[in-house]
Design a protein around this motif. Structure first.
Motif, PDB file in Angstrom:
ATOM      1  N   LEU A 123       8.009  -3.894   4.702  1.00  0.00           N
ATOM      2  CA  LEU A 123       9.410  -3.750   4.344  1.00  0.00           C
ATOM      3  C   LEU A 123      10.083  -5.100   4.538  1.00  0.00           C
ATOM      4  N   TRP A 163      10.474  -2.429  -0.329  1.00  0.00           N
ATOM      5  CA  TRP A 163       9.067  -2.235  -0.005  1.00  0.00           C
ATOM      6  C   TRP A 163       8.227  -3.158  -0.877  1.00  0.00           C
ATOM      7  N   ALA A 223       6.726   5.350  -0.423  1.00  0.00           N
ATOM      8  CA  ALA A 223       6.303   3.954  -0.568  1.00  0.00           C
ATOM      9  C   ALA A 223       4.813   3.816  -0.273  1.00  0.00           C
TER      10      ALA A 223
END
Length: 377
Positions: free
Chosen positions: A3, A12, A46
């Protein structure tokens, strides 16, 4: 996966490296791909996205290249799906231009057709065979207009095919009976008395219009070609007019002798200055567009309600063929028709001579005929 956080956003990112070695025997460099931001993607989403990217890399794929290709294809699709009125302007700027009567007419016919079909805002992909069939139905009472519109529109679609905006031209799929029917052949040509009334109109007419119409009576050029003549085209000493392939309707270069009677109508100052020989437009260096007004003026001055510039060409052929023994194909060659229309068989492939001496004989006879029968008759 990581991140990346800065003052304005948090996103991300996933790092990946293509498998194998490059052409120098070294490992491929590591690359970074942004897969989303913290707002649109939860950590679990993600992770799933990152695993998809890694699986694509393990299978030999290149995620960045794929994404670039998808963006490119999206841009191309957006370009292809532009409204047809935008494509028409591009067609005009790239292919047609605005310098000749025929190209201006071509543009107007395509625009009118799009308007009649209600497709100015449509995309090329929406064109179908049924739209082409409508053209014939719309102009059922005016087949000449329908045929002209259909031809111009089909050529525009050919341009769209060239630009990959559409796969094929639907006009090519129509059966002959579905296309606009040819108009009846025009048979109007002027008698000697009518030619005299044109040369000596009953009512005063603009001097530039009168000079131009007299020139057209002598020289069997198309009105658009004659109106665009400049000093580049006129060779007074050689008594010739030369037109390049870009200046003729059929895209063939053309040479036609000038009889003395035509030379007398040319202002030699304009030949030297490389200006238009017949500046008919009220806007300097602009092409003549007011042909309807021109015809009305000549009709009113001559008393000939059927006057049209093109009838001069038919008159030229008809009177010469009726009163001389010049070969028909020689006379026809002075109209600068396409060779495929005037010659057939092997002749059109091997007979490429301009026959300038024979053409001069025809033009000299025509000039003398007009002088004796029309002007002095």
């Amino acid at each position: 996966m990581r991140l990346a956080i800065n003052n304005a956003s948090a996103s991300w990112n996933v790092n990946f490296r293509r498998r194998g070695l490059n052409y120098e025997g070294q490992r491929h460099p590591q690359r970074t791909l942004k897969i989303g931001d913290l707002v649109s993607l939860s950590p679990n989403a993600a992770r799933l996205k990152a695993e998809e990217i890694k699986a694509e890399v393990r299978n030999g794929g290149d995620p960045l290249k794929r994404i670039e290709n998808e963006k490119r294809m999206s841009r191309e699709a957006e370009h292809r799906d532009r409204p047809l009125k935008i494509w028409l302007e591009e067609y005009r700027n790239e292919i047609l231009g605005t310098h000749t009567k025929y190209k201006v007419t071509e543009y107007v016919n395509v625009k009118m057709t799009l308007n009649e079909l209600g497709m100015l805002a449509s995309s090329a992909s929406e064109l179908s065979v049924f739209d082409l069939i409508k053209i014939a139905k719309i102009h059922r009472e005016k087949p000449a207009t329908g045929r002209q519109r259909f031809g111009a529109f089909s050529r525009f679609i050919d341009y769209l095919v060239l630009k990959n905006a559409i796969q094929s031209n639907p006009a090519k799929k129509l059966l002959p009976e579905q296309k606009p029917k040819p108009a009846a052949a025009r048979t109007v040509f002027y008698s000697v008395e009518e030619l005299r009334s044109i040369w000596f109109p009953k009512v005063e007419i603009r001097a530039d219009y009168l000079k131009f119409v007299r020139f057209l009576m002598i020289m069997p050029l198309r009105a658009g070609e004659a109106s665009e003549l400049t000093g580049v085209n006129i060779f007074v000493n050689e008594k010739k007019i030369r037109l390049s392939a870009d200046e003729t309707k059929n895209k063939n270069s053309f040479v036609i002798p000038l009889p003395d009677i035509a030379v007398d109508l040319i202002d030699t100052d304009r030949v030297i200055a490389n200006q238009k020989i017949f500046p008919l437009s009220r806007f300097q260096n602009e092409p003549m567009r007011a042909w309807s007004f021109f015809n009305k003026q000549v009709r009113a001055a001559t008393g000939l309600p059927h006057f049209a510039c093109h009838h001069f060409r038919r008159t030229f052929c008809s009177l010469i063929s009726d009163r001389t023994s010049f070969p028909e194909n020689l006379v026809d060659s002075l109209l600068n028709h396409k060779r495929s229309e005037t010659r057939s068989g092997v002749m059109k492939h091997y007979q490429l001579a301009k026959n300038l001496n024979q053409r001069k004989e025809v033009m000299d006879w025509w000039g003398n005929f007009l002088k004796d029968e029309v002007i002095n008759g």
